[in-house]
Write an enzyme that holds these catalytic residues in place. Structure first.
Site, mmCIF file in Angstrom:
data_model
loop_
_atom_site.group_PDB
_atom_site.id
_atom_site.type_symbol
_atom_site.label_atom_id
_atom_site.label_comp_id
_atom_site.label_asym_id
_atom_site.label_seq_id
_atom_site.Cartn_x
_atom_site.Cartn_y
_atom_site.Cartn_z
ATOM 1 N N CYS A 195 13.700 10.428 6.393
ATOM 2 C CA CYS A 195 13.494 10.194 8.341
ATOM 3 C C CYS A 195 15.327 10.239 7.875
ATOM 4 C CB CYS A 195 13.555 9.107 8.087
ATOM 5 S SG CYS A 195 13.848 7.887 6.701
ATOM 6 N N GLU A 197 10.556 16.353 15.013
ATOM 7 C CA GLU A 197 10.835 16.521 13.543
ATOM 8 C C GLU A 197 9.811 16.594 12.736
ATOM 9 O OE1 GLU A 197 9.413 12.511 11.136
ATOM 10 O OE2 GLU A 197 11.845 12.416 10.049
ATOM 11 N N GLU A 251 9.744 1.555 10.587
ATOM 12 C CA GLU A 251 10.642 2.532 9.730
ATOM 13 C C GLU A 251 10.518 4.084 10.330
ATOM 14 O OE1 GLU A 251 13.766 1.781 9.345
ATOM 15 O OE2 GLU A 251 14.149 -0.502 8.958
ATOM 16 N N LYS A 301 0.890 -1.313 0.489
ATOM 17 C CA LYS A 301 -0.066 -0.200 -0.047
ATOM 18 C C LYS A 301 0.613 1.213 0.730
ATOM 19 C CE LYS A 301 -1.437 3.400 2.147
ATOM 20 N NZ LYS A 301 -1.873 3.996 1.877
#
Ligand code: NDP
Length: 451
Positions: free
Chosen positions: A262, A355, A228, A153
């Site tokens: 990331c 982040e 992750e 997906k």
């Protein structure tokens, strides 16, 4: 229902694709379940050959895939070409795995004991929009190599190259049902995969927030999970480093992919004695970053993925923020945001703690090794990072002291097909890539044969 796919550099619709829901997700899982017994029974050498064919087929279409990815994700064409090359390399690397999925023989009393790495069955792979096909390949290649069938997906914002992967896989000879793609919302299709009793494992890349809901959802059926997740990685520059090299490399380490990475080294920790020299060169480099049309050969940074992402990112540099300097960005349509450097910043400021996932970097001063390690570790994340110094022993002490899954010395590289990648702390669980990836797509079976 269709899904309108937007090109972030123009804000125009570049494609409309069917939008999957629960029914389509269940159908994909059913197809994968039906295909599993035959796929796991394919002889290892034949499964290898099919994965090699798939790598060749992807390579034959590499330029088209790179252009599609560059347009859909808004990334520079040179970056997109590098990513598609890595997709090909990833399928080649794991094509060798079926014949190397070795078990053990273990000395026991009264018989022979042996272990097998059995495929899990149907695995659900949920991927983000920042590196769409390359992150998919890190999951699809080892999953198929281990004998699983797959439902992938992709993120709703960037489904196009994953849809192409499904087509190319079939053309390359993968049996029907082995690799299925469902393009639909995460809150519907992704959630369904997590809940589905016939899905044995979820491999997810995305935000820590969604990662938490996936871990909680998967617990209901004891699914295997690899995650992750986010990062807030430190680029630690000591005063005894080659400061010109560290400053020249720092922009791409945080502004690459417009900071939507990331592994972005978004906290740049600089030792006090080296600060002035580092900042002078860093400013020169940031101001020379070419931001513009993803398809132009010279472009180094594209737009952000969406208007919402730009708004969220820009909130980290409001009026009055300590902006040390900025690069440029085009005017007009497109989700543009100039690369921005905040300094001085405290490690506990919001911009240094959360982040950002966009082109905003924080520069934080430190004094000595102990403070560098303490600041680098003062985060909930632990994905990536760098150490710049000419003192080899200090580099190795720091590399061991920083709580992170991946770290580079005098370099900002994070990801290679042949080495493990993944996070400590709230950056994730499990590892992708490298020789150990198949462990996360298999269960160990122990067989005892009485003699
Ligand atoms: P999200 O976590 O929102 O989305 C990632 C994927 O999960 C998408 O396919 C999304 O689908 C899907 N999803 C969303 N909600 C659910 C749900 N409830 N159940 C199952 N699947 C769901 O991340 P973003 O797309 O916003 O990507 C940015 C974030 O991802 C950043 O914060 C970054 O930290 C992280 N990231 C981490 C990486 C890593 O390797 N550690 C790599 C890339 C990104 P859809 O979008 O279609 O709704």
């Amino acid at each position: 229902m269709t899904l309108a796919v937007i090109e972030p550099a123009t804000e125009r619709v570049m494609a409309e694709v069917p939008r999957a829901g629960i029914e389509e997700t269940d159908a994909a899982v059913a197809a994968a379940k039906a295909a599993f017994p035959a796929w796991r029974a394919v002889a290892p050498g034949d499964r290898s050959a099919l994965l090699r064919h798939l790598a060749e087929a992807l390579e034959a279409e590499a330029e088209d895939l790179a252009r599609l990815e560059a347009r859909n994700a808004g990334k520079p064409i040179s970056d997109a070409r590098g990513e598609i090359a890595m997709v090909v390399e990833c399928f080649r690397y794991y094509a060798a795995a079926p014949e190397r999925l070795l078990g053990q023989t273990i000395p026991v009393t009264g018989g022979v004991d042996m272990t097998f790495h059995e495929p899990l069955g149907v695995v659900g792979l949920i991927t983000p929009w920042n590196f769409p096909l390359v992150i998919a390949s890190w999951k699809v290649a080892p999953a198929l190599a281990a004998g699983n069938t797959v439902v992938l997906k992709p993120a709703e914002l960037t489904p196009l190259t994953s849809i192409e992967l499904e087509r190319i896989g079939l053309d390359a000879g993968l049996p029907e049902g082995v690799l299925n793609v469902v393009a639909g919302p995460g809150s519907v299709c992704g959630k369904r995969l997590v809940e589905h009793p016939d899905v044995a494992k979820i491999a997810f890349t995305g935000s820590t927030e969604v990662g938490r809901t996936i871990a909680a959802g998967a617990a209901q059926t004891i699914k295997r999970v690899t995650l992750e997740l986010g990062g807030k990685s430190a680029n630690v520059v000591f005063a005894d480093a080659d400061l010109a090299a560290a400053a020249a490399a720092a922009p791409s380490a945080v502004f690459g992919n417009a900071g939507q990475d990331c592994c972005a080294r978004s906290r740049i920790l600089v030792e006090r004695a080296g600060m002035d020299e580092f900042m002078a060169e860093f400013e020169r480099q940031v101001k020379s970053i070419r931001v513009g049309d993803p398809l132009a050969e010279e472009t180094e940074m594209g737009p952000l993925i969406s208007a919402a992402q730009r708004t969220a990112v820009a909130s980290y540099a409001p009026d009055g923020a300590p902006v040390a300097f900025r690069g440029e960005a085009p005017e007009g349509p497109g989700f543009w945001l100039a690369p921005t450097v905040l300094a001085p910043v405290s490690n506990s400021d919001r911009a240094a703690a959360e982040e950002i996932f966009g082109p905003i970097a924080c520069v934080i001063e430190f004094e000595g090794e102990e403070e560098a390690a303490r600041l680098a570790n003062a985060t909930i994340y632990g994905l990536s990072g760098s150490i710049w110094t000419r003192d080899g022993a200090k580099a190795l002490r720091m590399a061991r002291a920083v709580e992170t899954g991946v770290i580079s010395i005098n370099s900002n590289s994070s990801v290679r097909v042949s080495t493990p990648f993944g996070g400590f702390k709230q950056s994730g669980v499990g590892r992708e890539l490298g020789p150990g990836a198949l462990e996360h797509y298999t269960d160990v079976k122990n067989v005892y044969y009485a003699t």
